[in-house]
Design a protein around this motif. Structure first.
Motif, mmCIF file in Angstrom:
data_model
loop_
_atom_site.group_PDB
_atom_site.id
_atom_site.type_symbol
_atom_site.label_atom_id
_atom_site.label_comp_id
_atom_site.label_asym_id
_atom_site.label_seq_id
_atom_site.Cartn_x
_atom_site.Cartn_y
_atom_site.Cartn_z
ATOM 1 N N ASP A 89 120.066 2.721 -8.984
ATOM 2 C CA ASP A 89 121.051 1.895 -9.687
ATOM 3 C C ASP A 89 122.389 2.632 -9.631
ATOM 4 O OD1 ASP A 89 122.323 0.096 -11.465
ATOM 5 O OD2 ASP A 89 121.675 1.273 -13.200
ATOM 6 N N VAL A 90 123.384 1.996 -9.032
ATOM 7 C CA VAL A 90 124.667 2.663 -8.791
ATOM 8 C C VAL A 90 125.791 1.987 -9.577
ATOM 9 C CG1 VAL A 90 126.342 3.405 -7.046
ATOM 10 C CG2 VAL A 90 123.919 3.191 -6.426
ATOM 11 N N GLY A 91 126.511 2.791 -10.341
ATOM 12 C CA GLY A 91 127.764 2.341 -10.925
ATOM 13 C C GLY A 91 127.686 1.632 -12.255
ATOM 14 N N ASN A 92 126.519 1.601 -12.876
ATOM 15 C CA ASN A 92 126.410 0.966 -14.186
ATOM 16 C C ASN A 92 126.580 2.010 -15.283
ATOM 17 O OD1 ASN A 92 125.754 -1.978 -14.011
ATOM 18 N ND2 ASN A 92 124.268 -1.159 -12.549
ATOM 19 N N CYS A 93 127.145 1.582 -16.404
ATOM 20 C CA CYS A 93 127.279 2.471 -17.564
ATOM 21 C C CYS A 93 125.877 2.814 -18.069
ATOM 22 C CB CYS A 93 128.117 1.814 -18.652
ATOM 23 S SG CYS A 93 127.334 0.386 -19.422
ATOM 24 N N SER B 243 128.428 7.371 -9.117
ATOM 25 C CA SER B 243 129.495 7.226 -8.129
ATOM 26 C C SER B 243 128.905 6.930 -6.756
ATOM 27 C CB SER B 243 130.310 8.522 -8.049
ATOM 28 O OG SER B 243 129.492 9.570 -7.527
ATOM 29 N N ALA B 244 129.772 6.488 -5.856
ATOM 30 C CA ALA B 244 129.345 6.254 -4.472
ATOM 31 C C ALA B 244 128.868 7.554 -3.840
ATOM 32 C CB ALA B 244 130.489 5.641 -3.677
ATOM 33 N N ALA B 245 129.587 8.640 -4.089
ATOM 34 C CA ALA B 245 129.209 9.937 -3.510
ATOM 35 C C ALA B 245 127.827 10.367 -3.992
ATOM 36 C CB ALA B 245 130.256 10.992 -3.854
ATOM 37 N N GLU B 246 127.563 10.189 -5.282
ATOM 38 C CA GLU B 246 126.254 10.553 -5.824
ATOM 39 C C GLU B 246 125.158 9.664 -5.230
ATOM 40 O OE1 GLU B 246 123.999 11.228 -10.109
ATOM 41 O OE2 GLU B 246 126.059 10.499 -10.110
ATOM 42 N N ALA B 247 125.462 8.388 -5.021
ATOM 43 C CA ALA B 247 124.491 7.470 -4.426
ATOM 44 C C ALA B 247 124.142 7.910 -3.008
ATOM 45 C CB ALA B 247 125.047 6.045 -4.417
ATOM 46 N N VAL C 159 118.495 -0.425 -3.406
ATOM 47 C CA VAL C 159 119.717 0.056 -4.047
ATOM 48 C C VAL C 159 120.376 -1.124 -4.747
ATOM 49 C CG1 VAL C 159 121.969 1.161 -3.720
ATOM 50 C CG2 VAL C 159 120.039 1.800 -2.249
ATOM 51 N N LEU C 160 120.682 -0.960 -6.023
ATOM 52 C CA LEU C 160 121.428 -1.954 -6.794
ATOM 53 C C LEU C 160 122.819 -1.383 -7.035
ATOM 54 C CD1 LEU C 160 118.733 -2.884 -9.483
ATOM 55 C CD2 LEU C 160 119.214 -4.034 -7.303
ATOM 56 N N VAL C 161 123.843 -2.119 -6.613
ATOM 57 C CA VAL C 161 125.219 -1.639 -6.734
ATOM 58 C C VAL C 161 125.998 -2.563 -7.655
ATOM 59 C CG1 VAL C 161 127.349 -1.107 -5.485
ATOM 60 C CG2 VAL C 161 125.135 -0.704 -4.380
ATOM 61 N N ASN C 162 126.585 -1.996 -8.702
ATOM 62 C CA ASN C 162 127.414 -2.775 -9.609
ATOM 63 C C ASN C 162 128.677 -3.240 -8.874
ATOM 64 O OD1 ASN C 162 127.845 -3.942 -12.125
ATOM 65 N ND2 ASN C 162 128.920 -2.169 -12.933
ATOM 66 N N ARG C 163 129.167 -4.415 -9.227
ATOM 67 C CA ARG C 163 130.373 -4.950 -8.574
ATOM 68 C C ARG C 163 131.545 -3.992 -8.693
ATOM 69 N NH1 ARG C 163 134.886 -7.453 -10.205
ATOM 70 N NH2 ARG C 163 134.122 -7.582 -12.331
ATOM 71 N N ARG C 164 131.711 -3.415 -9.846
ATOM 72 C CA ARG C 164 132.766 -2.421 -10.074
ATOM 73 C C ARG C 164 132.095 -1.188 -10.675
ATOM 74 N NH1 ARG C 164 138.103 -2.874 -9.698
ATOM 75 N NH2 ARG C 164 138.060 -5.120 -9.773
ATOM 76 N N LEU C 165 132.224 -0.048 -9.984
ATOM 77 C CA LEU C 165 131.568 1.168 -10.443
ATOM 78 C C LEU C 165 132.203 1.644 -11.741
ATOM 79 C CD1 LEU C 165 130.922 3.143 -7.143
ATOM 80 C CD2 LEU C 165 129.703 1.192 -8.103
ATOM 81 N N GLN D 177 132.270 4.484 -13.410
ATOM 82 C CA GLN D 177 132.930 5.779 -13.536
ATOM 83 C C GLN D 177 134.385 5.765 -13.080
ATOM 84 O OE1 GLN D 177 131.823 9.194 -11.016
ATOM 85 N NE2 GLN D 177 131.544 10.320 -12.939
ATOM 86 N N ASP D 178 134.636 5.155 -11.919
ATOM 87 C CA ASP D 178 135.998 5.217 -11.374
ATOM 88 C C ASP D 178 136.642 3.859 -11.118
ATOM 89 O OD1 ASP D 178 134.698 4.319 -9.102
ATOM 90 O OD2 ASP D 178 135.032 6.157 -7.946
ATOM 91 N N GLY D 179 135.920 2.776 -11.406
ATOM 92 C CA GLY D 179 136.473 1.440 -11.223
ATOM 93 C C GLY D 179 136.538 0.975 -9.783
#
Length: 124
Positions: free
Chosen positions: A7-11, A35-39, A51-57, A59-61
Protein backbone atom coordinates in the motif's frame (compact mmCIF):
# COMPACT_ATOMS: atom_id res chain seq x y z
CA UNK A 1 0.04 -19.29 0.74
CA UNK A 2 -0.25 -15.75 2.07
CA UNK A 3 -0.13 -12.98 -0.54
CA UNK A 4 1.64 -9.66 -0.05
CA UNK A 5 0.13 -6.26 -0.86
CA UNK A 6 2.12 -3.04 -0.89
CA UNK A 7 0.00 0.00 0.00
CA UNK A 8 1.69 3.19 -1.21
CA UNK A 9 1.01 6.76 -0.21
CA UNK A 10 -1.86 6.43 2.24
CA UNK A 11 -1.86 8.12 5.64
CA UNK A 12 -1.53 5.89 8.69
CA UNK A 13 -5.27 5.71 9.41
CA UNK A 14 -6.25 4.95 5.79
CA UNK A 15 -3.50 2.32 5.61
CA UNK A 16 -4.83 0.66 8.78
CA UNK A 17 -8.37 0.67 7.34
CA UNK A 18 -7.23 -0.72 3.98
CA UNK A 19 -5.12 -3.42 5.65
CA UNK A 20 -7.95 -4.46 7.98
CA UNK A 21 -10.42 -4.63 5.09
CA UNK A 22 -8.09 -6.69 2.89
CA UNK A 23 -7.22 -9.01 5.77
CA UNK A 24 -10.91 -9.58 6.50
CA UNK A 25 -11.42 -10.90 2.94
CA UNK A 26 -8.06 -12.44 1.98
CA UNK A 27 -5.03 -14.17 3.50
CA UNK A 28 -2.68 -11.23 2.99
CA UNK A 29 0.14 -9.30 4.55
CA UNK A 30 -0.22 -5.58 3.85
CA UNK A 31 2.96 -3.53 3.81
CA UNK A 32 3.08 0.26 3.80
CA UNK A 33 5.32 2.57 1.79
CA UNK A 34 4.94 6.30 2.40
CA UNK A 35 6.84 7.41 -0.72
CA UNK A 36 7.55 6.31 -4.27
CA UNK A 37 11.20 5.73 -3.35
CA UNK A 38 10.23 3.49 -0.43
CA UNK A 39 7.81 1.57 -2.67
CA UNK A 40 10.49 0.93 -5.29
CA UNK A 41 12.95 -0.15 -2.60
CA UNK A 42 10.38 -2.61 -1.22
CA UNK A 43 9.59 -3.98 -4.68
CA UNK A 44 13.30 -4.53 -5.34
CA UNK A 45 13.82 -6.37 -2.05
CA UNK A 46 10.86 -8.76 -1.91
CA UNK A 47 8.06 -10.37 -3.86
CA UNK A 48 4.84 -8.35 -3.98
CA UNK A 49 1.58 -9.73 -5.38
CA UNK A 50 -0.30 -6.42 -5.74
CA UNK A 51 0.61 -2.74 -5.39
CA UNK A 52 -2.07 -0.24 -4.35
CA UNK A 53 -1.12 3.37 -5.10
CA UNK A 54 -3.00 6.32 -3.65
CA UNK A 55 -3.96 8.99 -6.20
CA UNK A 56 -1.97 11.57 -4.27
CA UNK A 57 0.83 10.34 -2.01
CA UNK A 58 0.18 11.54 1.51
CA UNK A 59 3.79 12.27 2.48
CA UNK A 60 4.76 14.65 -0.31
CA UNK A 61 1.57 15.25 -2.30
CA UNK A 62 3.06 13.77 -5.48
CA UNK A 63 0.78 12.20 -8.06
CA UNK A 64 0.33 8.45 -7.72
CA UNK A 65 -0.05 8.11 -11.49
CA UNK A 66 3.64 9.00 -11.85
CA UNK A 67 4.58 5.99 -9.70
CA UNK A 68 2.16 3.80 -11.67
CA UNK A 69 3.88 4.84 -14.92
CA UNK A 70 7.31 4.28 -13.44
CA UNK A 71 6.41 0.80 -12.20
CA UNK A 72 4.75 -0.26 -15.44
CA UNK A 73 7.67 1.06 -17.55
CA UNK A 74 10.38 -0.72 -15.54
CA UNK A 75 11.34 -4.24 -16.64
CA UNK A 76 11.79 -5.15 -12.93
CA UNK A 77 8.24 -4.24 -11.92
CA UNK A 78 6.17 -4.20 -15.13
CA UNK A 79 4.66 -7.63 -14.43
CA UNK A 80 3.54 -6.74 -10.90
CA UNK A 81 -0.16 -5.81 -10.81
CA UNK A 82 -0.82 -2.21 -9.76
CA UNK A 83 -4.11 -0.52 -8.87
CA UNK A 84 -4.76 3.16 -8.30
CA UNK A 85 -6.87 4.12 -5.30
CA UNK A 86 -9.03 7.02 -6.45
CA UNK A 87 -12.70 7.97 -6.52
CA UNK A 88 -12.10 9.99 -9.72
CA UNK A 89 -12.99 8.16 -12.97
CA UNK A 90 -10.49 10.25 -14.97
CA UNK A 91 -7.66 9.22 -12.63
CA UNK A 92 -8.68 5.56 -12.97
CA UNK A 93 -8.74 5.89 -16.76
CA UNK A 94 -5.25 7.43 -16.78
CA UNK A 95 -3.93 4.64 -14.56
CA UNK A 96 -5.41 1.92 -16.78
CA UNK A 97 -3.97 3.66 -19.85
CA UNK A 98 -0.58 3.56 -18.10
CA UNK A 99 -0.87 -0.20 -17.61
CA UNK A 100 -2.54 -0.49 -14.20
CA UNK A 101 -5.42 -2.78 -13.41
CA UNK A 102 -8.82 -1.20 -12.86
CA UNK A 103 -8.66 0.19 -9.33
CA UNK A 104 -11.17 1.53 -6.87
CA UNK A 105 -11.97 4.50 -4.70
CA UNK A 106 -11.80 4.52 -0.92
CA UNK A 107 -15.56 5.15 -0.92
CA UNK A 108 -15.99 1.66 -2.41
CA UNK A 109 -13.26 -0.26 -0.59
CA UNK A 110 -15.57 -2.85 0.95
CA UNK A 111 -17.97 -3.14 -2.00
CA UNK A 112 -18.48 -6.54 -3.66
CA UNK A 113 -17.12 -5.11 -6.93
CA UNK A 114 -13.88 -3.98 -5.29
CA UNK A 115 -13.47 -7.28 -3.44
CA UNK A 116 -13.96 -9.09 -6.77
CA UNK A 117 -11.29 -6.90 -8.43
CA UNK A 118 -8.86 -7.55 -5.59
CA UNK A 119 -9.68 -11.25 -5.57
CA UNK A 120 -8.27 -11.65 -9.08
CA UNK A 121 -4.85 -11.12 -7.51
CA UNK A 122 -5.32 -12.14 -3.88
CA UNK A 123 -7.42 -15.30 -3.94
CA UNK A 124 -5.40 -18.51 -3.87
Amino acid sequence: MKKTVLDVGNCRSDHAWIAATLQSHFDVEVLRAVSAAEAIQTLESRSIDLVLVNRRLDQDGSEGIELVRRLKNSPKTAATPVMLISNFPEAQAAAVAAGAEEGFGKDHLDSPDTIRKLGRFLDH
